[in-house]
Write an enzyme that holds these catalytic residues in place. Structure first.
Site, mmCIF file in Angstrom:
data_model
loop_
_atom_site.group_PDB
_atom_site.id
_atom_site.type_symbol
_atom_site.label_atom_id
_atom_site.label_comp_id
_atom_site.label_asym_id
_atom_site.label_seq_id
_atom_site.Cartn_x
_atom_site.Cartn_y
_atom_site.Cartn_z
ATOM 1 N N ASP A 1 -9.139 -6.895 -3.886
ATOM 2 C CA ASP A 1 -8.693 -5.730 -3.123
ATOM 3 C C ASP A 1 -9.806 -4.680 -3.135
ATOM 4 O OD1 ASP A 1 -7.487 -3.332 -2.209
ATOM 5 O OD2 ASP A 1 -5.516 -4.015 -2.882
ATOM 6 N N SER B 1 0.835 -1.191 0.000
ATOM 7 C CA SER B 1 0.000 0.000 0.000
ATOM 8 C C SER B 1 0.878 1.253 0.000
ATOM 9 C CB SER B 1 -0.968 -0.056 1.183
ATOM 10 O OG SER B 1 -2.033 0.845 1.024
ATOM 11 N N HIS C 1 -6.880 -6.314 0.384
ATOM 12 C CA HIS C 1 -5.843 -5.283 0.441
ATOM 13 C C HIS C 1 -4.756 -5.632 1.448
ATOM 14 C CE1 HIS C 1 -4.262 -1.297 -0.373
ATOM 15 N NE2 HIS C 1 -4.169 -1.073 0.928
#
Length: 315
Positions: free
Chosen positions: A266, A118, A294
């Site tokens: 995700d 991320s 995610h």
């Protein structure tokens, strides 16, 4: 550089590391190193507002057993690292990348296999582009191109409008609904704050694979206990909204071998985001993980799969 006790973990395994505070400018960063210092280094960079212990011991142990030195750390404004007065000292992605490079400096490491998820993947992209000599390989997980501004697509989605033709897709309706619900959720007590964070990890896990709620709750409780200033983590959102020129540089300049790991489920960055990262980096290979959300580490079996992918990529 101050050495501190080892074993600051929420799991019950036998993994032990060397904890150390590293200073980068006016910020002191908590770090933890595992493995033999002569082995190739893997630097693990966590996502927005998440402590370094978000990289689970099982992943670290698998990497160490494969002959790697592993370093994880708390970003500024998370965990045991220093908090920053963002109004007086605003920072951007470049500053978080400089922190990561400072962690390597503090451990005497010239270059590392950089693994980010991320926000951590955006930091990895920045390092691979602007400090290429520090990055042996890049693994970008659950990522979007670091120059992609998701704000307009989010705003259209929240207003019930379709995305523009040239935009990467917004988060899923489930995720956006969770954000609206979370904004109204009570956080007056420690239990309420833990419950709210566990619900967020549940959504980030995605809707396909099982979610280990007890593991997520242990993690959240430990994070709350070890954080010096929980509220400071919100500064990452402010930093993420800064779109300086260095962040908009073309990813085609990255030369490090790159693995893009992305979940098919995700909810924050749908697969098109990972596909865009892979398409923009000439050296990239895309691996879509079926069912992964995610954040994969609360879904049984995914930690082992992610470790295996990283080991193969960094061999």
């Amino acid at each position: 550089m101050d050495y501190v006790r080892s074993g600051d973990r929420y799991g019950a395994g036998m993994l032990t590391g060397e904890e150390k505070f590293v200073r980068r400018g006016h910020v002191r960063l908590w770090t933890e190193r595992f493995g033999h210092p002569d082995h190739p280094t893997v630097l693990l960079i966590m996502g927005t507002s998440t402590q370094g212990i978000g990289w689970p011991d099982e992943l670290v142990e698998a990497l160490v057993d494969s002959g790697r030195q592993v370093i994880r750390f708390d970003h500024r404004d998370t965990g045991r690292s220093d908090s920053v007065d963002f109004t007086a000292h605003p920072y951007a992605l470049a500053d978080l990348a400089a922190d990561a490079a400072g962690v390597l400096d503090g451990h005497g490491v010239t270059a590392a296999h950089v693994v980010g998820t991320s926000l951590g993947a955006a930091i990895g992209q920045w390092l691979a582009l602007h400090q290429a000599s520090r990055v042996r390989t890049l693994t970008a997980m659950a990522s979007s191109p670091m120059g992609n501004n998701p704000g307009p697509a989010w705003a259209r989605a929240m207003a019930g409008q379709p995305p523009a033709a040239d935009e990467l897709p917004p988060p899923t309706a489930w995720f956006l609904g969770h954000l609206m619900d979370a904004a109204k959720a009570p956080r007056a007590t420690a239990r309420q704050r833990v419950d709210a964070d566990v619900r967020t990890w549940r959504v980030l896990n995605g809707s396909v694979l099982p979610f280990d709620e007890p593991a997520a709750r242990r993690f959240v409780e430990h994070c709350h206990q070890r954080a010096d200033n929980l509220a400071a983590a919100a500064n990452h959102d402010l930093a993420g909204r800064r779109w300086d020129r260095d962040r908009r540089a073309a990813l085609s300049g990255i030369t490090a071998a790159t693995l893009v790991l992305h979940g098919s489920d995700d909810p924050l960055f749908p697969p098109a985001h990972g596909e865009a990262v892979a398409a923009q980096i000439p050296t990239a290979r895309l691996e879509i993980v079926p069912g992964m959300g995610h954040h994969p580490f609360f879904s049984p079996g995914l930690t082992e799969r992610i470790a295996g992918s990283i080991i193969r990529h960094t061999s």
